[in-house]
Design a protein around this motif. Structure first.
Motif, short mmCIF file in Angstrom:
data_model
loop_
_atom_site.label_atom_id
_atom_site.label_comp_id
_atom_site.label_asym_id
_atom_site.label_seq_id
_atom_site.Cartn_x
_atom_site.Cartn_y
_atom_site.Cartn_z
N VAL A 160 0.78 -1.17 0.18
CA VAL A 160 0.00 -0.15 -0.08
C VAL A 160 0.76 1.34 0.09
N GLU A 161 2.23 0.97 0.21
CA GLU A 161 2.96 2.28 0.10
C GLU A 161 3.51 2.69 -1.36
N ARG B 166 -1.03 4.81 -3.80
CA ARG B 166 -1.20 5.73 -2.93
C ARG B 166 -2.10 6.92 -3.69
N GLU B 167 -1.60 7.15 -4.90
CA GLU B 167 -2.25 8.20 -5.76
C GLU B 167 -3.71 7.82 -5.87
N PHE C 103 -5.42 5.95 -4.09
CA PHE C 103 -6.22 5.83 -2.91
C PHE C 103 -6.76 7.28 -2.52
N SER C 104 -5.62 8.31 -2.76
CA SER C 104 -5.94 9.53 -2.48
C SER C 104 -7.12 10.22 -3.44
#
Lengths: 183, 183, 183, 183
Positions: free
Chosen positions: A53-54, A59-60, A62-63
């Motif tokens: 998930v990193e 991450r983009e 998810f954001s």
């Protein structure tokens, strides 16, 4: 301008599902929404499969989902359910990653006999993610989607009418979410 | 010797789900079955996400499933359902890729409130794959699985008893499959 | 002679569902099973609705189910699921009232789009009742069932073939249940 | 004043489910809704089981549902699903008998392991009935419901808090439905 994120979960490139999602995106933009798209197969496969998930691309994505007022989820139906591709992305969202959001579920498939996979199979996952309102979705038979040479699609007339109603209901539900109620 | 293939769908390395599947594999070997394992996260992620069914590691895995008399499917429960990792593998099996086979579904999870995801969410997918007999499965709460330093696990006594019954029923169902009925 | 109990849950008299169940009953009798029938709408409505489990007609019906080696459950699909009529009977069975039994689920309906109600909606209820083996069921479109003047029915050829396969698989599964395994 | 109809589907008299529904009814009345109740077990059993939709008590009940702006549906969970009693009433509603309505699903039960029956089992039926918005529901463990001598109930503090949130969300969703959107 309210943000709608459109997430597509087909494993095949240039799928009908993706073309359908793109068309709906265009219609939503014309109705004064910002629309951003996530095609799960374009994310790094091993990051998804290893719950990394990193990873920057994850991450983009998810954001984007976090910032969305509403989400369109499009999947072909495989083995009487949503795809593993789509679910592998949803699995990595926070526990209530759809909280406060209006969600529109869409499916494509080769047989009418899989229609109920949307309500019986997919909707419980969306509820589990805390979706505020999962509006009535739509199942579109593959053969009712005709591709044009420019990449766009034409839907058979009757299903286009039903899609228009589904989009109208979705748009109204998103707008109602954003209206302040008299306290 | 009858072949049982054990497929695990956890995205995390060294997961409890994998340890549970491994333990069940050992018990099945002691009961005179050949057991082969597929850990979906060890397959190439992009091949799964792009439905690249000609990939050598995928073809080898599909071939194992095809030859199996029975299949054990183990998944953690995420978002009230089986993982996308596991489903992304099942999606690429032939339409009736579990035809004629006995199937044992197993799930692990953090809350008892997700137990029904096995029967309501997962079983319909296995029926769609044509499974001959999906036997009664088992949900194991994470906290009832205690890891040992040698990598094996110890289950809380009550759940171990229930697992023994589930395995016994599975083994008998596989054996019944292989018995010739008087015509 | 092994006993099969056939339970039908249509609220309408002389329903297609009942006629289909009766036909299957005749075929099972020809294959050396005793077949007894329960048409839930013939039981006292208030006893069912008030869970009056001491009612003589209900006790007789429960006793039949208890003695059965296998059960055929037939329902029309209403509102994308089995009928309340059928469920009101199943609700009053003991918690594991189908334990050790082989179960054949059948549904009739007006639209192919409800097929998955069998696997997604009905099967979990049967698992909850402890059914030993719920074999592959069948959905029959109303319009493929043609009534004859003598009350019997004729099925469209293709669906009759599929029904024959389903019955064959059910019969074999019941027989396997009754075979003693070498210990 | 907007009308909310509360439909309860327990087969037992003076059930916890009914007491819970009554309490919610009182809270909704205090928030300026008209609340009318239907306890399905009080309707004539044979009319329900025989689909006698011309029966006067049934017609009166259907008419209430038709006029409702929103519906609360309360059921104990039996055999991992809603009751046959409740479904036998829903079966007789028109095909889209919940169209345009906001729906709140509630369940009571003895084990946390049946929670998902609401989302996996019940919600698809409500979608099939055309519900405009099925809000997030609530499952209440029997043992968290304590009866008082005056017939009212007291809920364990934590579940009362969750119920308050569920009711607040339901009330807001009903009010949003009734607000005219700027065109």
């Amino acid at each position: 301008m309210p943000l709608i994120v459109s997430i597509t979960g087909s494993p095949t490139a240039n799928s009908r599902t993706l073309a359908l999602a793109a068309q709906i995106g265009r219609e939503l933009r014309q109705r004064d929404f910002e629309v951003q798209s996530i095609n799960v197969r374009d994310l790094p496969g091993d990051d998804l499969l290893h719950a990394n998930v990193e990873s920057a691309p994850l991450r983009e994505a998810f954001s984007l989902v976090e910032r969305a007022d509403a989400v369109v989820l499009s999947t072909p139906l495989y083995k009487a359910s949503y795809t593993g591709v789509l679910k592998s992305f949803l699995d990595l969202l926070p526990q209530f990653g759809l909280a406060g959001k209006v969600v529109l579920p869409l499916a494509t498939g080769g047989t009418l006999s899989h229609v109920l996979a949307l309500d019986y199979g997919f909707r419980p996952v969306l509820q589990s993610l805390g979706a505020q309102h999962v509006v009535g979705g739509l199942f579109v038979l593959d053969k009712l989607i005709e591709r044009q040479t420019d990449g766009s699609i034409v839907l058979e007339a009757e299903i286009q009418k039903r899609l228009d109603l589904v989009i109208e209901d979705f748009v109204q539900s998103v707008r109602r979410r954003l209206v302040a109620l008299p306290s």
